[in-house]
Design a protein around this motif. Structure first.
Motif, short mmCIF file in Angstrom:
data_model
loop_
_atom_site.label_atom_id
_atom_site.label_comp_id
_atom_site.label_asym_id
_atom_site.label_seq_id
_atom_site.Cartn_x
_atom_site.Cartn_y
_atom_site.Cartn_z
N PHE A 101 1.84 -0.99 -12.34
CA PHE A 101 0.85 -0.06 -10.94
C PHE A 101 2.57 1.48 -10.77
N ALA A 102 3.04 1.17 -11.19
CA ALA A 102 4.44 2.11 -10.71
C ALA A 102 3.83 3.70 -11.97
N TRP A 103 3.98 2.96 -13.26
CA TRP A 103 3.24 4.49 -13.96
C TRP A 103 1.90 5.05 -13.74
N ASP A 150 -9.51 2.20 -18.19
CA ASP A 150 -7.89 2.33 -18.21
C ASP A 150 -6.98 1.74 -17.56
N THR A 151 -7.75 0.94 -16.66
CA THR A 151 -6.75 -0.83 -16.20
C THR A 151 -6.53 -1.24 -17.97
N ASP A 152 -6.40 -1.39 -18.98
CA ASP A 152 -5.95 -1.44 -20.45
C ASP A 152 -5.06 -0.72 -20.63
N LEU A 153 -4.50 0.11 -20.72
CA LEU A 153 -3.18 1.03 -20.59
C LEU A 153 -2.07 0.43 -20.29
N ASP A 154 -0.74 -0.31 -21.02
CA ASP A 154 -0.04 -0.50 -20.52
C ASP A 154 1.34 0.72 -20.07
#
Ligand code: PEP
Ligand code: MG
Length: 908
Positions: free
Chosen positions: A138-140, A178-182
């Motif tokens: 979340f932070a990144w 994009d939500t799948d990028l860690d």
């Protein structure tokens, strides 16, 4: 403390307001968003704390290129207070306060100006945020969003560079969203984004949070003057000098996991006005994700299952807001880990039909009174409801969508050039003219077509301006459509429409359909026509609402509304639509068709006898016209204008006739009549016919013409009286420039009237007045009133002559350029130019009444049916406006609105 030299400080000007300090009525100063955030804060609703920088600060910045000297300290003080309230500092390394910086002008300008979220993140504080949220990813993700938005809007880096880098990261990871990028990938993306900033902007992404905030504030100020914002303002007629406020708001996060999300909601359906739960919700997302459409939203009602507590709270807040604002509100909200936050509310946009329905619903709920209901609707909305529309139940195949430029529903065969449009329409085909964009050469084709469709250009493009002027349906700027005029076809999403294929266009929504969509008449017109009754049990809800609001407008308005109508049929329709008389009967329309030949005789007459014979032939026909008209308008005033246009308009076209005569001469069988006709056409030919032999001038140089018309009016009135009717004729002299012209015509007319009265034994009580449509007439109105019992302002000619604009040419030739350059926001032929033409009207009203206190005053130019102009005519104290029958309901409504806003002020 150093002495502060800022004049604003000396004057006690305050540039920053905490959300707790403002209220909804301060939109000029705080912008719509800021004023409403303050209002919600004061209502005790959960609004993240923050403050608003005023539009005044923006204006200083835009005027001088620098922010007011006091601003930095004021922002500092408000930031310190915010930090205290939140218990953390902006960008604090171990637990950062983050803020959003958003624009917010007085009038909403969706998507036009800038927003930067997550201000306060830096290489250090991103770690703190991760720890506090317990979520690295979340932070990144928040940090990469900040650099992306900041880079683009504040530092002017091409947004696509960031988009491309994001796309590459997704491809490398073989993921779709994009939500799948860690976290690790997003961290890499941050490094990449910072490099882009460095190479494109020539500086590092600022690590100092206050510097981030100040730069973002300046960027918002600057965004007021981007080209797209300027264009939007011109189109929406928003003044260019208002400036924008800037809202600095502590961040809340909808992207903290499945128990977070963001959404939009309406307190009732903006399409129908019905109360209910309307809106969309997106789990685990930030606001811009909803707009960007990157993932599918769910209906707001589903939130009840996802998070019942927040849903119930939201429903309660929506009710509070509606009761408080006494209107439909739209709302943006975010849920952060189960905690609901209100990010924005405003009185929501709605369709024309919903506006009427909501206004009456709110009256029934006791939230507003009828006077307020009248202010909640307007004439433009009513006009929109009067166009025929496509059948909502029809099965349709939508091809694309453009800008709704001129309302209506049009169906026809696709044609791609004006020549074909004219040719096909002459053979009885209905056509839609499709062009990439139109230019003045397309005018005839536009006239021939049912509707116009273009793939380029906005609301002020040539197609839009001209179509609106003609009242023709137009959709412009349908960018998805690839128009190929050479091959006479258009392509859209792989679909090809060839010349001759039927298309349907909806100028009220901008939608373009393949094939014929059935058209149904507007229920509102059915109601005005008397074919649908508002009192019936099964009456349409919309019709009931329109009926109630019209009844109220009629009760309160001071202006009377008359019609411009030249025949009994139009007069009867006007009467059904609520006309209280005829304000302009253009008698030239009675000289066309088969009577044209009689006019030719009049023009060609060599002797007095020939002329008198021609007039004698016309007299009974004219009389019959007037008898019919007076009967249709029995008991109501009918202003008959004596002949106005130049006589050559009744003769054949000079080129056609010359060719005919030349050909006949070459065959040596020239017709005597044609030769005389050609001579007359040459004799009467004028370079500037609009400024030539027309109006009263014609009456003065063609003996017997005006007296024939006056006799026809008088005899018709006598006949109606003898038939126990109540004719109320008023005789109007056009294009008068000086009182002497009027005096001569008046004397002759009075003699004729006296003659008819003697012969019939009827007392006619005819009144005589004039049009005020030349600047000289307006300037000498005091003298003219000595010979006139009434004035009717001819604002078409007055606009033409005050501006020196040929009313026949300029709109199609250079008005588009003038509108685009913002020289005026709307054509002065459409809405009265208050400062110029309007000033003459205002002064002539005063001068006329000074001479003759009971002088009757009206307007019969096109402006008589234009909403904004009606307010002006109310304000300057006219007695009536006159407009085409179809616009009468609009004029009634606007006259009511004008009277109810200026309640208590008596202009007479
Ligand atoms: C006018 O000039 O405003 C007017 C009503 O007359 P016409 O349009 O017929 O010239
Ligand atoms: Mg005129």
């Amino acid at each position: 403390m150093s002495e502060n030299k800022d004049p604003h400080v000396a004057q006690g000007v305050k540039f920053v307001y905490d959300f707790t300090e403002g209220n909804k009525d301060l939109k000029d100063l705080l912008g719509g968003k800021g004023a409403n955030l303050a209002e919600m804060t004061n209502l005790g609703l959960p609004v993240p704390p923050g403050f608003t920088i005023t539009t005044e600060a923006c204006k200083v910045y835009l005027d001088s290129g620098e922010e007011p000297a006091a601003l930095r300290d004021e922002v500092g003080a408000h930031l310190a207070a915010l930090e205290k309230k939140m218990g953390k500092k902006l960008g604090q390394a171990d637990d950062p306060l983050l803020v959003s910086v958003r624009s917010g002008a007085k009038f909403s300008m969706p998507g036009m100006m800038d927003t930067v979220l997550n201000i306060g993140l830096s290489d250090k504080s991103v770690q703190g945020l991760a720890k506090q949220a317990g979520d690295d990813r979340f932070a990144w993700d928040s940090y990469r969003r900040l650099i992306q938005m900041f880079g683009k809007t504040v530092l002017g880096v091409d947004g696509e560079l960031f988009e491309d880098a994001l796309e590459k990261a997704k491809q490398a990871k073989k993921v779709a969203v994009d939500t799948d990028l860690d976290a690790a990938e997003l961290k890499k993306l941050v490094t990449r984004f910072k490099k882009i900033v460095k190479s494109e902007a020539g500086r590092d992404f600022p690590q100092d949070p206050r510097e981030q905030m100040d730069l973002a504030i300046h960027a918002v100020f600057d965004s007021w003057n981007t080209e797209r914002a300027k264009l939007y303002r011109r189109q929406e007629r928003i003044p260019g000098d208002l400036g924008t406020a800037v809202n600095v708001c502590s961040m809340v996060f909808g992207n903290l996991g499945p128990d977070s999300g963001t959404g939009v909601a309406f307190t009732r359906d903006p399409a129908s006005g019905q109360q209910g739960v309307y809106g969309d919700y997106l789990q685990n997302a930030q606001g811009e994700d909803v707009v960007a459409g990157i993932r599918n939203t769910v209906p707001l009602a589903d939130l009840e299952q996802l998070d019942k507590k927040s849903y119930d709270q939201l429903m309660q807040i929506m009710e509070t807001l509606e009761t408080h604002y006494k209107d439909l509100c739209d709302i943006e909200f975010t849920i952060e880990r189960g905690q609901l936050w209100m990010l924005q509310t405003r009185v929501g946009k709605r369709t024309a039909g919903a506006a009427f329905r909501i206004a009456t619903q709110l009256v029934d709920q006791g939230l507003i009174d009828e006077a307020e209901a009248l202010q909640r609707v307007n004439g433009a909305q009513l006009a929109q409801l009067m166009f025929p529309r496509f059948d909502e139940d029809a099965k349709v195949e939508q091809l694309g969508r453009g800008i709704a430029a001129s309302p209506g529903a049009a169906v026809g065969k696709a044609v791609f050039d004006s020549y074909t449009a004219i040719k096909w329409s002459r053979s009885g085909e209905k056509v839609i003219l499709i062009r990439r964009e139109t230019n003045p050469d397309d005018l005839d084709g536009m006239i021939a077509a049912e509707g116009i469709l273009t793939s380029r250009g906005g609301k002020t493009s040539h197609a839009a301006v001209v179509a609106r002027g003609m009242g023709k349906t137009c959709v412009c700027g349908a960018e998805d459509l690839e128009v190929d005029t050479k091959r006479r076809r258009l392509t859209v999403n792989g679909h090809v429409v060839e010349e001759g294929d039927v298309v349907s266009i909806d100028g009220s929504t901008g939608k373009v359909y393949l094939g014929e969509v059935p058209v149904v008449p507007s229920p509102v017109v059915e109601y005005f026509e008397g074919r649908m009754h508002a009192g019936a049990d099964d009456a349409d809800e919309l019709v009931k609402a329109v009926h109630r609001i019209m009844a109220y407008a009629d009760r309160v308005r001071r202006l009377r509304v008359r019609a411009n109508a030249d025949n009994a049929e139009d007069a009867l329709r006007a009467r059904r639509f609520g006309a209280q008389g005829i304000g302009l009967c253009r008698t030239e329309h009675m000289f066309l068709g088969e009577r044209r030949e009689m006019v030719e005789h009049l023009i060609l007459a060599d002797t007095d006898e020939e002329r008198e014979n021609a007039l004698k032939e016309l007299l009974p026909l004219q009389k019959r016209d007037f008898v019919e008209l007076f009967e249709a308008m029995d008991g109501l005033p009918v202003t008959v204008r004596l002949l106005d246009p130049p006589l050559h308009e009744f003769l054949p076209d000079i080129t056609e006739l010359s060719v005919r005569v030349a050909l006949a001469e070459s065959r040596k069988d020239a017709n005597e009549n044609d030769l005389r006709l050609l001579q007359a056409v040459h004799r009467l030919h004028e370079q500037n016919p609009m400024l030539g032999l027309r109006g009263v001038r014609l009456g003065l140089v063609i003996p017997g013409l005006f007296t024939m018309q006056v006799r026809a009016i008088a005899e018709a009135a006598a006949e109606r009286k003898n038939a126990k009717g109540d004719p109320r004729a008023e005789i109007m002299i056009p294009l008068v420039g000086t009182v002497q012209e009027l005096e001569i015509v008046r004397e002759e007319a009075e003699q004729v009237i006296a003659d008819v009265e003697r012969a019939t034994g009827v007392n006619l009580k005819l009144s005589l007045g004039t049009m005020i449509e030349l600047p000289r007439a307006a300037l000498t109105a005091g003298q003219i009133a000595e010979a006139a019992e009434f004035f009717s302002f001819g604002t078409n000619d007055l606009t033409q002559t005050v501006w020196g604009f040929s009313r026949d040419d300029v709109e199609a030739s250079f008005f588009t350029a003038y509108l685009e350059k913002g020289i005026f926001g709307v054509s002065p032929f459409e809405t009265i130019d208050k400062d110029g033409v309007g000033k003459l009207v205002r002064d002539a009203v005063a001068a006329g009444r000074a001479t003759r206190p009971d002088l009757k005053l009206g307007v019969c130019g096109e402006h008589g049916g234009d909403p904004e102009s009606v307010h002006f005519f109310h304000e300057v104290g006219l007695d009536y406006v006159s407009c085409s029958p179809f616009r009468i309901p609009v004029a009634r409504l606007e006259a009511g609105r004008a009277a109810s806003t200026s309640a208590g002020s008596d202009h007479r």
